[in-house]
Motif scaffolding. Structure first.
Motif, PDB file in Angstrom:
ATOM      1  N   PHE A 198     -10.439 -73.444  54.105  1.00 53.69           N
ATOM      2  CA  PHE A 198     -10.328 -75.031  54.151  1.00 53.69           C
ATOM      3  C   PHE A 198     -10.569 -76.323  52.521  1.00 53.69           C
ATOM      4  N   THR A 199     -12.021 -76.010  52.599  1.00 55.27           N
ATOM      5  CA  THR A 199     -12.047 -77.563  51.150  1.00 55.27           C
ATOM      6  C   THR A 199     -10.759 -77.212  50.113  1.00 55.27           C
ATOM      7  N   GLU A 200     -10.523 -76.084  50.041  1.00 52.18           N
ATOM      8  CA  GLU A 200      -9.160 -76.489  49.132  1.00 52.18           C
ATOM      9  C   GLU A 200      -7.805 -76.989  49.352  1.00 52.18           C
ATOM     10  N   LEU A 201      -7.932 -76.440  50.198  1.00 51.49           N
ATOM     11  CA  LEU A 201      -7.019 -77.169  51.316  1.00 51.49           C
ATOM     12  C   LEU A 201      -6.610 -78.567  50.667  1.00 51.49           C
ATOM     13  N   LYS A 202      -7.369 -79.399  51.941  1.00 52.18           N
ATOM     14  CA  LYS A 202      -7.716 -80.237  52.296  1.00 52.18           C
ATOM     15  C   LYS A 202      -7.282 -81.065  50.659  1.00 52.18           C
ATOM     16  N   GLY A 203      -7.892 -80.787  49.250  1.00 52.49           N
ATOM     17  CA  GLY A 203      -7.729 -81.641  47.812  1.00 52.49           C
ATOM     18  C   GLY A 203      -5.971 -80.897  48.128  1.00 52.49           C
ATOM     19  N   ILE A 204      -5.795 -79.571  47.925  1.00 53.87           N
ATOM     20  CA  ILE A 204      -3.931 -79.642  47.759  1.00 53.87           C
ATOM     21  C   ILE A 204      -3.493 -80.809  48.323  1.00 53.87           C
ATOM     22  N   LEU A 205      -3.956 -81.004  49.612  1.00 54.25           N
ATOM     23  CA  LEU A 205      -2.667 -81.574  50.859  1.00 54.25           C
ATOM     24  C   LEU A 205      -3.393 -83.326  50.150  1.00 54.25           C
ATOM     25  N   ILE A 206      -4.319 -83.685  49.910  1.00 55.17           N
ATOM     26  CA  ILE A 206      -4.188 -84.789  49.304  1.00 55.17           C
ATOM     27  C   ILE A 206      -3.722 -85.469  47.877  1.00 55.17           C
ATOM     28  N   GLY A 207      -3.572 -85.032  46.910  1.00 54.30           N
ATOM     29  CA  GLY A 207      -2.985 -84.594  45.294  1.00 54.30           C
ATOM     30  C   GLY A 207      -1.419 -85.083  45.291  1.00 54.30           C
ATOM     31  N   GLU A 208      -1.294 -86.077  44.232  1.00 53.01           N
ATOM     32  CA  GLU A 208       0.154 -86.780  44.056  1.00 53.01           C
ATOM     33  C   GLU A 208       1.411 -86.034  44.276  1.00 53.01           C
ATOM     34  N   GLY A 209       0.558 -84.246  43.587  1.00 52.68           N
ATOM     35  CA  GLY A 209       1.846 -83.573  43.670  1.00 52.68           C
ATOM     36  C   GLY A 209       2.014 -82.512  44.738  1.00 52.68           C
ATOM     37  N   VAL A 210       2.027 -82.833  46.190  1.00 51.19           N
ATOM     38  CA  VAL A 210       1.383 -81.925  46.764  1.00 51.19           C
ATOM     39  C   VAL A 210       2.911 -81.100  47.450  1.00 51.19           C
ATOM     40  N   LEU A 211       4.078 -82.331  47.266  1.00 52.20           N
ATOM     41  CA  LEU A 211       5.559 -81.985  47.311  1.00 52.20           C
ATOM     42  C   LEU A 211       5.363 -80.871  46.755  1.00 52.20           C
ATOM     43  N   GLY A 212       5.782 -80.647  45.786  1.00 53.26           N
ATOM     44  CA  GLY A 212       6.094 -79.362  44.395  1.00 53.26           C
ATOM     45  C   GLY A 212       5.508 -78.750  44.890  1.00 53.26           C
ATOM     46  N   MET A 213       3.809 -78.340  45.158  1.00 53.10           N
ATOM     47  CA  MET A 213       2.801 -77.494  45.581  1.00 53.10           C
ATOM     48  C   MET A 213       3.528 -76.403  46.784  1.00 53.10           C
ATOM     49  N   MET A 214       3.607 -77.603  48.079  1.00 51.44           N
ATOM     50  CA  MET A 214       3.974 -76.920  49.072  1.00 51.44           C
ATOM     51  C   MET A 214       5.576 -76.454  48.998  1.00 51.44           C
ATOM     52  N   GLN A 215       6.941 -76.627  48.282  1.00 47.27           N
ATOM     53  CA  GLN A 215       8.005 -76.298  47.914  1.00 47.27           C
ATOM     54  C   GLN A 215       7.369 -75.389  47.143  1.00 47.27           C
ATOM     55  N   ALA A 216       7.205 -74.864  45.920  1.00 42.02           N
ATOM     56  CA  ALA A 216       6.942 -73.584  45.535  1.00 42.02           C
ATOM     57  C   ALA A 216       6.434 -72.622  45.786  1.00 42.02           C
ATOM     58  N   PHE A 217       4.944 -72.913  47.145  1.00 41.54           N
ATOM     59  CA  PHE A 217       4.313 -71.816  47.362  1.00 41.54           C
ATOM     60  C   PHE A 217       3.702 -71.694  48.714  1.00 41.54           C
ATOM     61  N   PRO A 218       5.349 -71.834  49.500  1.00 36.50           N
ATOM     62  CA  PRO A 218       4.978 -71.159  51.112  1.00 36.50           C
ATOM     63  C   PRO A 218       4.545 -69.958  51.223  1.00 36.50           C
ATOM     64  N   ASP A 219       5.008 -69.453  50.705  1.00 34.74           N
ATOM     65  CA  ASP A 219       4.098 -67.905  51.070  1.00 34.74           C
ATOM     66  C   ASP A 219       1.853 -68.387  51.268  1.00 34.74           C
ATOM     67  N   VAL A 220       1.880 -69.074  49.871  1.00 35.15           N
ATOM     68  CA  VAL A 220       0.230 -69.192  49.747  1.00 35.15           C
ATOM     69  C   VAL A 220      -0.407 -70.087  51.155  1.00 35.15           C
ATOM     70  N   PHE A 221       0.709 -71.344  51.503  1.00 29.27           N
ATOM     71  CA  PHE A 221       0.173 -71.419  52.660  1.00 29.27           C
ATOM     72  C   PHE A 221       0.462 -70.791  53.924  1.00 29.27           C
ATOM     73  N   ALA A 222       1.003 -70.246  53.930  1.00 32.13           N
ATOM     74  CA  ALA A 222       0.942 -69.036  55.068  1.00 32.13           C
ATOM     75  C   ALA A 222       0.027 -67.564  54.925  1.00 32.13           C
ATOM     76  N   ILE A 223      -0.306 -67.575  53.951  1.00 35.85           N
ATOM     77  CA  ILE A 223      -1.396 -67.084  54.235  1.00 35.85           C
ATOM     78  C   ILE A 223      -2.765 -67.515  54.365  1.00 35.85           C
ATOM     79  N   ILE A 224      -2.801 -68.761  54.445  1.00 35.19           N
ATOM     80  CA  ILE A 224      -4.041 -69.132  54.708  1.00 35.19           C
ATOM     81  C   ILE A 224      -4.168 -69.870  56.253  1.00 35.19           C
ATOM     82  N   ILE A 225      -2.693 -70.122  57.250  1.00 29.64           N
ATOM     83  CA  ILE A 225      -2.382 -70.743  58.153  1.00 29.64           C
ATOM     84  C   ILE A 225      -1.286 -69.693  58.593  1.00 29.64           C
ATOM     85  N   PRO A 226      -1.459 -68.636  58.945  1.00 36.67           N
ATOM     86  CA  PRO A 226      -0.268 -67.657  59.172  1.00 36.67           C
ATOM     87  C   PRO A 226       0.688 -68.279  60.377  1.00 36.67           C
TER      88      PRO A 226
END
Length: 446
Positions: A198-226
């Motif tokens: 949860f701590t790392e997730l919040k850090g990802i979300l407030i990053g200025e490049g969050v869009l790129g990470m969400m587009q490139a790694f949806p499978d990672v987000f689906a692991i932590i929030i199925p």
């Protein structure tokens, strides 16, 4: 090149004075090279833990992780973490080393670290030690594992999210082999505590490049929030949307202010859309009730992630409210402020703007006008004396009791009536007017 603050420099110079090598290391070096102000300063040294304790015996020292060679030295009330050069043993739990071995060379210590941009050390006399081209990766804007990516992630599964957090924070890309390894090893996150996730997730979300990470790694987000998995690639079949649910979510998160609560709410705001999807006779997609169902899902997700209560309550409220129509009258705006609170209303307006920014241009001008009018109405209402809750009334519950109202449901009903009439501007918010109206309510036939 790097300006070390006085408290950290004291630690480095004192170790050097007693014949040891000492360097500032890791994130403080990385951020300094990027021109940012480091939050923390860490030091690595060839002094063994017992030698560090002896050198700083006149300082307040906290034995942070003595078995791993780490102590925290307090200098002018500021902490400096000091760690002996080491290499790590096996990571049988994919999270922590089973053992550590102390070594004599800083290069060996840097080789155990996660990413090249974090594997640099600096000493004012010896300069920068950069054995893995971290400085080049900083200039190129690349997150790259030190050595073999699979090995680094198998040592510590949390590094997968750390890679995304650093990339989002600095708006960097992730090097190809490191990215492939993240996809391959995403299941390792199942071994990581939900608190750390949860701590790392919040850090990802407030990053200025969050869009790129969400587009490139949806499978990672689906692991932590199925529960996010069904949104990935889900076609909305609606003219208001030009993206699938997940891509819309990513664009909305990126468009929002870099605020933890707002971006967390946006991550979850449409999570119930796949479950509530229907299509009309014209083929248009609808998601009736996705806001209330999404709020229930958000509550369950945040409880699983062991969110603090304040964050959970705020996010659930914002998810529930995100699709509601904004008030268009002053009385309606006052009631909304009273129901949600001013801070939550401001957050909701930001969410509606970001949500709109992640949609198609269909009826964009009309939506923007509605949102603009709501903001202007809120400004107008805030210029008036407040009457958002019963606590803002010029007459209190204690005053009503003195007038003969019995404490209980009747008292609450009268206060609610007074507030509604004040908000509707049919009753002035003065003691005299409220007292007269209370007398009428007491004496009116039941």
């Amino acid at each position: 090149m790097i300006q070390i603050p006085a408290h950290a420099l004291t630690v480095v110079e004192r170790l050097e004075r007693y014949g040891y090598e000492a360097y500032v290391v890791g994130g403080c070096v990385r951020d300094s090279l990027l021109g940012r102000n480091p939050k923390d300063w860490d030091v690595c040294t060839n002094a063994l833990p017992e030698e560090v304790l002896r050198v700083f015996k006149r300082f307040h020292v906290i034995k942070t992780g003595l078995q791993h060679g780490t102590v925290t030295v307090m200098v002018d009330k500021q902490p400096v973490e000091v760690t002996t050069f080491r290499i790590d043993g096996a990571y049988t739990d994919n999270r922590h080393p089973d053992s550590v071995n102390f070594v004599s060379r800083v290069e060996e210590d840097l080789a155990r670290r996660d990413f090249t941009i974090n594997a640099m050390a600096f000493n004012p006399t010896r300069g920068l030690v950069d054995a893995f081209d971290g400085q080049a990766d900083l200039k190129a804007g690349v997150i790259r594992c030190v050595g073999e990516p699979d090995a680094r992630f198998n040592e510590d599964g949390l590094r997968i999210l750390r890679a995304l957090r650093f990339a989002a924070r600095y708006n960097f890309g992730i090097e190809t082999e490191t990215a492939f390894s993240i996809h391959r090893n995403r299941h390792l996150l199942e071994n990581v505590s939900v608190e750390r996730i949860f701590t790392e997730l919040k850090g990802i979300l407030i990053g200025e490049g969050v869009l790129g990470m969400m587009q490139a790694f949806p499978d990672v987000f689906a692991i932590i929030i199925p529960e996010l998995a069904p949104t990935i690639g889900f076609d909305q079949h609606n003219p208001h949307h030009c993206y699938d649910v997940w891509t819309h979510t990513a664009h909305a998160v990126q468009a929002a202010p870099e605020d933890e609560l707002i971006r967390l709410a946006l991550l979850l705001h449409d999570i119930a859309k796949p479950a509530t999807f229907t299509r009309g006779e014209d083929g248009k997609g609808h998601f009736y009730g996705h806001d209330t169902r999404g709020a229930d899902m958000a509550r369950s997700i945040l409880r699983h992630l062991k969110s603090d209560t304040a964050t959970l309550d705020a996010v659930v409220t914002l998810v529930r409210e995100h699709d509601n129509t904004l008030p268009t009258t002053a009385p309606g705006m006052r009631r909304t402020i009273g129901r949600l609170g001013l801070n939550t209303l401001h957050q909701l307006l930001a969410i509606k703007q970001a949500d709109m920014d992640g949609q198609s241009t269909h009826e964009r001008e009309q939506k923007q006008t509605t949102l603009r009018n709501a903001r202007l109405l809120l400004e107008d209402v805030l210029e008036e004396p407040p009457a958002y809750t019963v606590g803002d009334l010029a007459l209190t519950g204690r005053d009503l009791i003195a007038m003969g109202v019995i404490p209980g449901p009747t008292l609450g009903a009268i206060l609610k009536t007074l507030l509604c009439e004040v908000q509707d501007e049919t009753l002035p918010n003065t003691r005299e007017a409220l007292a007269a109206r209370t007398s009428q309510l007491i004496n009116q036939p039941q």
